[in-house]
Design a protein around this motif. Structure first.
Motif, PDB file in Angstrom:
ATOM      1  N   THR A 161       0.832  -1.209   0.000  1.00  0.00           N
ATOM      2  CA  THR A 161       0.000   0.000   0.000  1.00  0.00           C
ATOM      3  C   THR A 161       0.864   1.256   0.000  1.00  0.00           C
ATOM      4  OG1 THR A 161      -1.682  -1.197   1.264  1.00  0.00           O
ATOM      5  CG2 THR A 161      -1.888   1.193   1.164  1.00  0.00           C
TER       6      THR A 161
ATOM      7  N   ALA B  24       0.884   4.078  -2.901  1.00  0.00           N
ATOM      8  CA  ALA B  24       0.626   5.493  -2.613  1.00  0.00           C
ATOM      9  C   ALA B  24       1.742   6.379  -3.163  1.00  0.00           C
ATOM     10  CB  ALA B  24       0.478   5.699  -1.109  1.00  0.00           C
TER      11      ALA B  24
ATOM     12  N   ASP C  13      -8.332  -0.305   7.886  1.00  0.00           N
ATOM     13  CA  ASP C  13      -8.656   1.078   8.276  1.00  0.00           C
ATOM     14  C   ASP C  13      -7.403   1.951   8.328  1.00  0.00           C
ATOM     15  OD1 ASP C  13     -11.286   0.376   8.457  1.00  0.00           O
ATOM     16  OD2 ASP C  13     -11.300   0.165  10.637  1.00  0.00           O
TER      17      ASP C  13
ATOM     18  N   GLY D 223      -5.833   2.218   4.904  1.00  0.00           N
ATOM     19  CA  GLY D 223      -6.771   2.964   4.061  1.00  0.00           C
ATOM     20  C   GLY D 223      -6.666   4.463   4.288  1.00  0.00           C
ATOM     21  N   PHE D 224      -6.626   4.879   5.558  1.00  0.00           N
ATOM     22  CA  PHE D 224      -6.485   6.303   5.869  1.00  0.00           C
ATOM     23  C   PHE D 224      -5.121   6.821   5.434  1.00  0.00           C
ATOM     24  CE2 PHE D 224     -10.192   5.954   8.677  1.00  0.00           C
ATOM     25  CZ  PHE D 224     -10.783   7.193   8.473  1.00  0.00           C
TER      26      PHE D 224
ATOM     27  N   SER E 177      -5.262   7.229   1.768  1.00  0.00           N
ATOM     28  CA  SER E 177      -6.137   8.368   1.440  1.00  0.00           C
ATOM     29  C   SER E 177      -5.424   9.689   1.647  1.00  0.00           C
ATOM     30  CB  SER E 177      -7.408   8.312   2.297  1.00  0.00           C
ATOM     31  OG  SER E 177      -8.131   7.133   2.036  1.00  0.00           O
ATOM     32  N   TRP E 178      -4.624   9.769   2.725  1.00  0.00           N
ATOM     33  CA  TRP E 178      -3.904  11.022   2.975  1.00  0.00           C
ATOM     34  C   TRP E 178      -2.938  11.323   1.831  1.00  0.00           C
ATOM     35  CZ3 TRP E 178       1.287  12.205   3.531  1.00  0.00           C
ATOM     36  CH2 TRP E 178       1.547  13.529   3.906  1.00  0.00           C
TER      37      TRP E 178
ATOM     38  N   ILE F 211      -3.200  10.423  -1.259  1.00  0.00           N
ATOM     39  CA  ILE F 211      -3.982  10.815  -2.427  1.00  0.00           C
ATOM     40  C   ILE F 211      -4.476  12.250  -2.289  1.00  0.00           C
ATOM     41  CG2 ILE F 211      -6.079  10.358  -3.768  1.00  0.00           C
ATOM     42  CD1 ILE F 211      -3.883   8.288  -4.157  1.00  0.00           C
ATOM     43  N   VAL F 212      -5.064  12.547  -1.128  1.00  0.00           N
ATOM     44  CA  VAL F 212      -5.665  13.874  -0.919  1.00  0.00           C
ATOM     45  C   VAL F 212      -4.603  14.970  -0.874  1.00  0.00           C
ATOM     46  CG1 VAL F 212      -6.957  15.292   0.717  1.00  0.00           C
ATOM     47  CG2 VAL F 212      -7.707  12.955   0.243  1.00  0.00           C
TER      48      VAL F 212
ATOM     49  N   TRP G  87      -7.813  19.243   3.287  1.00  0.00           N
ATOM     50  CA  TRP G  87      -8.457  17.930   3.337  1.00  0.00           C
ATOM     51  C   TRP G  87      -7.474  16.871   3.839  1.00  0.00           C
ATOM     52  CZ3 TRP G  87     -13.369  17.053   3.580  1.00  0.00           C
ATOM     53  CH2 TRP G  87     -14.273  17.943   2.970  1.00  0.00           C
TER      54      TRP G  87
ATOM     55  N   VAL H 121      -7.884  14.231   7.081  1.00  0.00           N
ATOM     56  CA  VAL H 121      -7.638  12.786   6.996  1.00  0.00           C
ATOM     57  C   VAL H 121      -6.579  12.350   8.002  1.00  0.00           C
ATOM     58  CG1 VAL H 121      -6.769  10.919   5.535  1.00  0.00           C
ATOM     59  CG2 VAL H 121      -8.336  12.620   4.589  1.00  0.00           C
TER      60      VAL H 121
END
Length: 198
Positions: free
Chosen positions: A63, A67, A127, A130-131, A134-135, A137-138, A147, A151
């Motif tokens: 992961t 990322a 979880d 995933g977070f 997401s960070w 990506i954002v 944003w 996150v």
């Protein structure tokens, strides 16, 4: 009639003798196997134990690498133009630190959730990673520090909850996860600094 009876007895004797021979052969094979592989049970137990660490470590590393692919453009074009804190580590430090942290995270998750709790451990891994994904990506791919801050603050809470839940149950799992939490606190501050100064 007597001949038939004698023949039946002989046949029964041979069948019984063959059965005994088969059982003896199986016993000898088992003894030979145990002699050749005296630690087979220990090996299987060791393999099972290692697997409980390997899968969360692998998920974390894969992961993290995935990322990083979304960060390349922003790291080359957008991120260098930002006003950053003096506490921001050099660029070369990040991949080294993240690799170590992902391995420690996987070990901590593997230690904390085994057996009946493996399903819970799987959710925690999903979880947390995933977070984290997401960070990346954002913040980088979408170039949205505010944003990203939201996150990462949620991620801080999730990691703190994990530490609080395992610190009494498995001290070493908490110790392995603690560097990640400390790094996240630093990353949260750096994220906030970018938000306030750009």
């Amino acid at each position: 009639a007597s001949k038939i009876k004698i023949t039946s007895e002989i046949r029964a004797f041979h069948e019984k003798n063959n059965h005994i021979c088969k059982v003896m052969r199986k016993t000898e094979i088992v003894k030979a196997y145990n002699l050749l592989f005296p630690y087979k049970n220990d090996i299987f137990a060791s393999m099972k134990k290692w697997l409980q660490y390997i899968w969360p470590v692998a998920i974390c590393l894969v992961t993290g690498f995935s990322a990083s692919l979304f960060q390349k453009t922003a790291l080359a074009d957008w991120y260098p133009t930002l006003e950053k804190s003096v506490l921001t580590p050099p660029a070369l430090v990040f991949p080294v630190v993240w690799t170590i942290l992902y391995v420690l995270m996987g070990i901590a998750l593997g230690r904390a959730y085994t057996g009946k709790e493996s399903a819970t451990g799987y959710r925690v891994v999903v979880d947390t990673i995933g977070f984290q994904f997401s960070w990346s990506i954002v913040f980088f791919y979408l170039t949205s520090p505010w944003w990203g801050l939201l996150v990462i603050l949620l991620l801080d809470g999730l990691v703190y909850a994990f530490l609080d839940s395992v610190r009494k149950k498995d001290r070493w799992a908490a110790i392995c996860f603690l560097p990640y939490f400390i790094w996240l606190i630093l990353a949260s501050y750096l994220n906030l600094y970018v938000c306030l100064n750009n």
